[in-house]
Scaffold this active site. Sequence first.
Site, PDB file in Angstrom:
ATOM      1  N   HIS A 161       4.917  -1.187   8.656  1.00 48.88           N
ATOM      2  CA  HIS A 161       3.711  -0.635   8.069  1.00 48.88           C
ATOM      3  C   HIS A 161       2.860  -1.436   7.181  1.00 48.88           C
ATOM      4  O   HIS A 161       2.048  -1.195   6.693  1.00 48.88           O
ATOM      5  CB  HIS A 161       4.218   0.794   7.659  1.00 48.88           C
ATOM      6  CG  HIS A 161       4.431   1.825   8.728  1.00 48.88           C
ATOM      7  ND1 HIS A 161       3.616   2.761   9.262  1.00 48.88           N
ATOM      8  CD2 HIS A 161       5.546   1.991   9.577  1.00 48.88           C
ATOM      9  CE1 HIS A 161       4.062   3.399  10.448  1.00 48.88           C
ATOM     10  NE2 HIS A 161       5.298   2.895  10.431  1.00 48.88           N
ATOM     11  N   ASP A 368      -3.219  -4.209   1.581  1.00 49.04           N
ATOM     12  CA  ASP A 368      -2.541  -2.929   2.225  1.00 49.04           C
ATOM     13  C   ASP A 368      -2.222  -3.009   3.822  1.00 49.04           C
ATOM     14  O   ASP A 368      -3.380  -3.901   4.328  1.00 49.04           O
ATOM     15  CB  ASP A 368      -3.617  -1.939   2.085  1.00 49.04           C
ATOM     16  CG  ASP A 368      -3.252  -0.399   1.746  1.00 49.04           C
ATOM     17  OD1 ASP A 368      -1.853  -0.229   2.338  1.00 49.04           O
ATOM     18  OD2 ASP A 368      -3.588   0.454   1.295  1.00 49.04           O
TER      19      ASP A 368
HETATM   20  C1  GDG Z   1       1.876   2.820   4.270  1.00 49.83           C
HETATM   21  C2  GDG Z   1       1.132   1.389   4.210  1.00 49.83           C
HETATM   22  C3  GDG Z   1      -0.280   1.977   5.996  1.00 49.83           C
HETATM   23  C4  GDG Z   1      -2.276  11.026  -0.032  1.00 49.83           C
HETATM   24  N1  GDG Z   1      -2.627  11.602  -1.009  1.00 49.83           N
HETATM   25  C5  GDG Z   1      -2.719  13.062  -0.364  1.00 49.83           C
HETATM   26  C6  GDG Z   1      -2.140  13.033   0.733  1.00 49.83           C
HETATM   27  N2  GDG Z   1      -1.973  11.519   1.205  1.00 49.83           N
HETATM   28  C7  GDG Z   1      -1.795  10.957   2.403  1.00 49.83           C
HETATM   29  C8  GDG Z   1      -3.247  10.309   3.091  1.00 49.83           C
HETATM   30  C9  GDG Z   1      -2.756   9.288   4.073  1.00 49.83           C
HETATM   31  C10 GDG Z   1      -1.482   8.888   3.487  1.00 49.83           C
HETATM   32  O1  GDG Z   1      -1.130   9.797   2.390  1.00 49.83           O
HETATM   33  C11 GDG Z   1      -1.508   7.578   2.862  1.00 49.83           C
HETATM   34  O2  GDG Z   1      -1.563   6.475   3.788  1.00 49.83           O
HETATM   35  P1  GDG Z   1      -2.093   4.979   3.535  1.00 49.83           P
HETATM   36  O3  GDG Z   1      -2.256   4.432   4.866  1.00 49.83           O
HETATM   37  O4  GDG Z   1      -3.349   5.048   2.736  1.00 49.83           O
HETATM   38  O5  GDG Z   1      -1.045   4.385   2.500  1.00 49.83           O
HETATM   39  P2  GDG Z   1       0.676   4.335   2.361  1.00 49.83           P
HETATM   40  O6  GDG Z   1       1.365   5.434   1.903  1.00 49.83           O
HETATM   41  O7  GDG Z   1       0.855   3.043   1.312  1.00 49.83           O
HETATM   42  O8  GDG Z   1       1.170   3.954   3.609  1.00 49.83           O
HETATM   43  C12 GDG Z   1      -0.256   1.683   4.784  1.00 49.83           C
HETATM   44  C13 GDG Z   1       0.505   3.216   6.334  1.00 49.83           C
HETATM   45  O9  GDG Z   1       1.988   3.133   5.687  1.00 49.83           O
HETATM   46  C14 GDG Z   1       0.686   3.693   7.868  1.00 49.83           C
HETATM   47  O10 GDG Z   1       1.064   2.628   8.487  1.00 49.83           O
HETATM   48  O11 GDG Z   1      -1.595   2.366   6.513  1.00 49.83           O
HETATM   49  O12 GDG Z   1      -0.974   0.349   4.543  1.00 49.83           O
HETATM   50  O13 GDG Z   1       1.066   1.056   2.785  1.00 49.83           O
HETATM   51  O14 GDG Z   1      -2.526   9.864   5.264  1.00 49.83           O
HETATM   52  O15 GDG Z   1      -3.922  11.278   3.694  1.00 49.83           O
HETATM   53  N3  GDG Z   1      -1.922  13.786   1.701  1.00 49.83           N
HETATM   54  C15 GDG Z   1      -1.956  15.154   1.298  1.00 49.83           C
HETATM   55  N4  GDG Z   1      -2.372  15.360  -0.004  1.00 49.83           N
HETATM   56  C16 GDG Z   1      -2.646  14.254  -0.751  1.00 49.83           C
HETATM   57  O16 GDG Z   1      -2.925  14.490  -2.186  1.00 49.83           O
HETATM   58  N5  GDG Z   1      -1.839  16.177   2.188  1.00 49.83           N
END
Ligand code: GDG
Length: 735
Positions: A161, A368
Amino acid sequence: MSHLTLVSNRLPIRINEEGEVERTTGGLASALAGAGIPGDYTWIGWGGINEEEIEDQDAYIKKLNDVGVQPVILKTEEFEAYYEGYSNSTLWPMLHYMKGRAKFDPEWINGYRAVNKKFAEVIAKAADKDGQVWIHDYHLLLLPKMLRELRPDIKIGFFLHTPWPSSEIIRALPERNEILEGLLGCDVIGFHTYNYLRHFNSCLLRILGIEGEAEGLWHGDRMVRMGVYPIGHNSTGFHEAMQSKTYKEALELHKERLAGGKLILSVERLDYTKGVPEKLEAIRQFLRQNPEQRSQVNFVIIAVPSRVGVEEYNMLAETVQREVGAINGDYGEVGHSPVQFLHRGFPMEELAAFYALAEVCMVTPIIDGMNLVAKEYIDCKRKKYNARAGVLILSEFAGAAQEMSHSLLINPHDTQGVVKAMEQALSMSDEEMWSRVRAMQDRLARNDAGAWAKRFLGDLTESGTTDHDPDAHETLAEVEENLTKNLASGRKVALFLDYDGTLRGFVDRPEDAIPDKSLVDLLGRLAAHDSLRLAVISGRPKTFLEKHLGHLPIDLVAEHGYYWKRREVGEWELMNPHVDNSWVDVVLPHLEWAVTLTPGSEIEVKTSSVVWHYRQADPEFGLWRAKGLLDELTAITASLPVSVHHGQKIVEIASQMVNKGVATDFLMKDWKPDVALAAGDDQTDETMFAITPVCEDHFHTVKIGTGSTRAEHRTTIEGLRNFLESLADTLSNQS
Ligand code: GDG
């Protein structure tokens, strides 16, 4: 589909203070929740609490088993070394190009190994026979190999990821070889972008010396496939959330609170890779340069607490809070603070309402792997759910930037560039915003989390269809039966056998690879049979073959078919006296130029071929030059009677009139056997396997070792020797 086991560091659920099972959030959990993986699957991972905190282990396991998950129970000390230590203080910064932040402690890797081993043991017990296991993320890089050792029957997929960085970073990891070997235990390895895959391949080449093919590589007797699978967001989940009462209420509430002001949103885990301090600096500059906007804008930063046990993260939270206070102190007014820092998570319905309302979403990570927030924001811009028009400001260093070209792409280190993008976003017409949103929505909806999982699992299902045959000996036993049956009824059998890598293993110095006595005896015993003809067909010079095998009643073919010594002639001859080698003068200058440009490379001139070797050159540079040389040679040799071949660290130009296939064909037509067998280990032997056989019964072809082949059977040197011994024994018993 066979039964699937999902594996990640963290289970998507936990047991809360009241002892109830509840869902957890985060990139991986939310993507997989929306993946709609078909059928029944089990999820294995750490459950959020350690052994010391679990009062009744059996009851804990049962409670989780009842909802389809299986915990891996870790001791606190083990967890700290594996998770807070090696995973998040060594690997995470390294994988995100932040070598300076990475900390190294030999105890951590021991913990990491031990926990990966524990995972392997739990999975090995739980996974169905011939099932599929899909492992996620950087916490479990050693697991594929460990698991394969315990359970060779299952198919293993791995998805990373995070980014996979350049080999310059990975090379600094003391455990680099072990990590790469760990991943090579997989059938399929997936990355978000082609860049990450390219870097991984380059690490294999530079660190392990393995040259991958287009879609993967041979590792031992297995094909390891590699692919690009950009993850999608949970589209279904967000669309459902936007139909809920909570969403509608949150939308109204925030609209009212904004009172006509603009909402500039950011959502992320509080992590130094997400570039929050850099974003705050851009916000500060924006407010300084645009005084008229200060009372209009609401920068809402939703930062979910993350990895609170790791010191770096606690320091980051403090820095961000301090800076938010300082900006509000400098640019706030009575009743209005331009920056609101919400250091907590929100339910999905409320998050969707924030996405729907925000005129601007700032996704500005330093780096990212993908970033799902960017995709969710665009997908939530739906007029039918009363969303307002909006525009995405997106860092070009997020994997998502490759798919989202209609956002305003920025470099997060260029503060003025980000300020300009904010100004452009805030003055953009609704019409332009909607048109940018629509240009991205279709693609995102088609490539959501479900499509991503389906593609990966589809490839995992198809993988493992290597032509490795675990029953090779049994198959060869049938071949032996066929040969002996033919011989017993007086029919003629021919054997065409390569030497190096087929009858005899490789050693450092080729001149030392002389046939042992048992091999010479074996060939002699076989050749003693009246109806059996045997030829050793080799790339070796005739002097070598003559010295070690010349006394046997067999045929010898040297230099890939340039010379031969037929049994009944007893002398070495040119196989084809009309071979024209004048092309050598045309190609040699090109090889000489390649040697000048590539330190460590050299030319070998053989009788009917010339070879450019680059084994001693820098592996990537050598490969790059080899590809350039191949293009060049293909063009200049178009009208010459040669073939150009890219082999193991070599580029070889050989006369088309001479190869092992042509030699086998000549011998076959001469001997007219009823049944024949050819065995060899490398590309040059493939020409033997490719001939159109003239024998009445069957032309059996046997590949020794790994690599792609057109041969029907595969075995090892030992397997072939056993086969030939057994054939010789049967023949002596018959006579
Ligand atoms: C890793 C990689 C890759 C956030 N705040 C809330 C909330 N979230 C959810 C978002 C989104 C997720 O968390 C964050 O995903 P990201 O992709 O932006 O980042 P990472 O957590 O670092 O994830 C990344 C990912 O894995 C998948 O492969 O894209 O690059 O670092 O879905 O919606 N969800 C809720 N409340 C919040 O306040 N319900």
